[in-house]
Design an enzyme around this catalytic site. Structure first.
Site, PDB file in Angstrom:
ATOM      1  N   ASP A 275       0.207   5.691  28.160  1.00 13.87           N
ATOM      2  CA  ASP A 275      -0.031   6.935  28.908  1.00 13.87           C
ATOM      3  C   ASP A 275      -0.680   6.568  30.239  1.00 13.87           C
ATOM      4  OD1 ASP A 275      -0.689   9.742  29.585  1.00 13.87           O
ATOM      5  OD2 ASP A 275      -0.267  10.138  27.488  1.00 13.87           O
ATOM      6  N   HIS A 298       1.583   5.345  32.634  1.00  8.80           N
ATOM      7  CA  HIS A 298       2.038   6.493  33.409  1.00  8.80           C
ATOM      8  C   HIS A 298       1.341   6.581  34.759  1.00  8.80           C
ATOM      9  CE1 HIS A 298       3.440   8.742  29.492  1.00  8.80           C
ATOM     10  NE2 HIS A 298       4.011   7.570  29.670  1.00  8.80           N
TER      11      HIS A 298
END
Length: 491
Positions: A275, A298
């Site tokens: 993430d 991310h």
């Protein structure tokens, strides 16, 4: 711990001087060309001065992080070894109570060192380590702390926490040890891995909450059940040389998550997870990230903000010198439709990208939900965002994407010396309701940024000064209105 090609001090100073000269020349040229729009130029000058001049007090990086370990000053420190309180350290026996007892002793003893010795593996269940503690507490983690690997056996009273530290002041966490969340079974049961699974939360590996003047240096945090390291409701936190690691497909495993905190510096950290490498959310201000390696993951994100019509406020954030490799996003600001509040005073600079899918992205239509999100007119206002010296390669044709709200447009986006290429094709910039300008090399071209948005244009010097006051007031009110529980919801 992060591998960077060092920038020479002289070159960096020269670049900054040239940037300032160019800005003065550029804005001077604007004032000649756009004499009729004098107010617009003055607003640009004020906004640029604010973004250029904004710095976080790092309190001398070397001195800040230089604290002798207990081995070099045994005469002035009280050693509290978890082994002395019955810890076995075989990775099988439950050492939770030994850690609790050692914490109670160390916390109550001035100038103490809580030692987790090297060469051992300590199994510790979900635990809250509460302060306040006596002065100059050092938490020396040289061994490995491991979490139970079975979600079904997790303490139901602490469903979202593993190692939680709160109400600390002037505490140093350091060492060459590892904090391992044993998260694989948690990831398997996530609805993001398998849509037939129910969506539920999972523990954060390490949380530092409601604390001040905290330093964290040298630790490795890996394989967290969900978020790895959360800094919540804190002031004056310094994090250095921390490694965060989890598989690329591990869901919701943010590296370092900052919420409702001020005056936080992250430097020389290497983060690769499933993430956001770094996520900064509500009520956070005065955040500086320096020499950051990110990938996979991310990217570096502000948000998400505004979910469920909530208010989100993030101001004064600097990322200076970073390398992002094979991340799904690069520099991202993400907000939900229907929210309120603002993001402003953000500077991203000296960033190198390698095969990043969305190098520069503002997304005011963020929707991380199994159901379609409803269209709404209110939005978190995004303004005064600078991107400077951003280079590298992109996987997507849209190297820059500014997807802003039609009713609450983005304003004062500044681009300077941007050069993003795609290995196998051309690149472009996408804009919707985004106002700003650029100087220096801008590739791909950002002509889609409008120069004036019908009354949504810049912020002048007076309003910037007023904003500094309202930022502090708004963030204080937001902190007071928030509940005691720290909630990180999985979708």
């Amino acid at each position: 711990m992060c591998l960077f090609k060092s920038f020479s001090l002289e070159t960096a100073r020269a670049d900054k001087i040239m940037d300032k000269i160019f800005i003065i020349f550029f804005l001077g040229l604007l004032s000649v060309v756009y004499t009729v729009a004098g107010n617009m130029v003055y607003n640009n000058i004020g906004m640029l001065e604010e973004l250029e001049g904004f710095e976080i007090d790092e309190e001398s990086e070397v001195e800040l992080f230089y604290t002798p370990s207990w081995t070099s000053e045994r005469g002035s420190k009280v050693l509290v070894n978890v082994d002395s309180f019955g810890a076995i350290g075989d990775g099988i026996s439950d050492d939770t109570q030994a850690f609790v007892k050692a914490w109670q002793m160390a916390c109550a003893t001035p100038k103490s060192v809580l030692l987790v010795p090297p060469g051992r593996r300590y199994l510790v269940n979900a635990t809250k380590f509460k302060g306040p503690c006596e002065d100059r507490l050092v938490i020396q983690i040289d061994g490995t702390i491991v979490a139970p690997d079975e979600p079904m056996n997790w303490d139901p009273k602490l469903p979202r926490l593993w190692l939680d530290f709160s109400r600390l002041n002037g505490v140093l966490f350091q060492g060459n040890g590892v904090i391992d969340g044993s998260g694989s079974k948690w990831w398997e049961s996530s609805c993001k891995k398998n849509k037939s699974n129910p969506c539920r939360g999972a523990p954060t590996a390490v949380t530092i909450d409601s604390s001040s003047s905290v330093k964290v240096r040298g630790l490795t945090i890996q394989n967290s059940q969900q978020m790895h390291f959360v800094i919540s409701r804190c002031a004056s936190v310094r994090v250095s040389e921390v490694l965060v690691s989890a598989p690329e497909d591990s869901p919701n495993t943010d590296g370092i998550h900052i919420t409702e905190s001020t005056n936080v510096v992250l430097q020389d950290c290497k983060i690769g997870t499933g993430d956001d490498c770094i996520s900064i959310v509500n009520g956070s201000s005065g955040i500086k990230m320096k020499r950051i390696y990110c990938g996979p993951g991310h990217g570096v994100s502000i948000g998400s903000l505004g979910k469920d019509n909530s208010t989100g406020i993030v101001t004064k954030v600097v990322l200076d010198t970073a390398f992002l490799k094979e991340a799904t996003n690069g520099l991202r600001i993400k907000t939900w439709q229907g929210g309120n509040g603002y993001v402003r005073g953000i500077r991203f600079e000296n960033v190198r990208m390698e095969d990043v899918a969305n190098p520069i992205i503002i997304d005011q239509f963020y929707c991380d939900s199994p159901k379609a999100c409803q269209n709404q007119t209110s939005a978190v206002k995004i303004s005064e965002i600078m991107y400077r010296n951003i280079t590298g390669t992109t996987k997507s044709a849209k190297a820059m994407k500014f997807a802003c709200s039609d009713t609450v447009p983005c304003s004062n986006i500044v681009l300077s010396n941007i050069n993003l290429e795609k290995k196998d094709g051309t690149v472009e910039t996408y804009c919707n309701a985004a106002q700003g300008f650029g100087y220096g090399i801008i590739h791909p071209s950002a002509d889609c940024l409008t120069s004036q948005d019908k009354g949504y244009f810049g912020v002048g010097l007076t309003s910037i000064a007023e904003d500094n006051v309202t930022d502090r007031t708004d963030i204080a009110e937001l902190a007071e209105s928030s509940g005691d529980a720290i909630v990180h919801t999985e979708l």
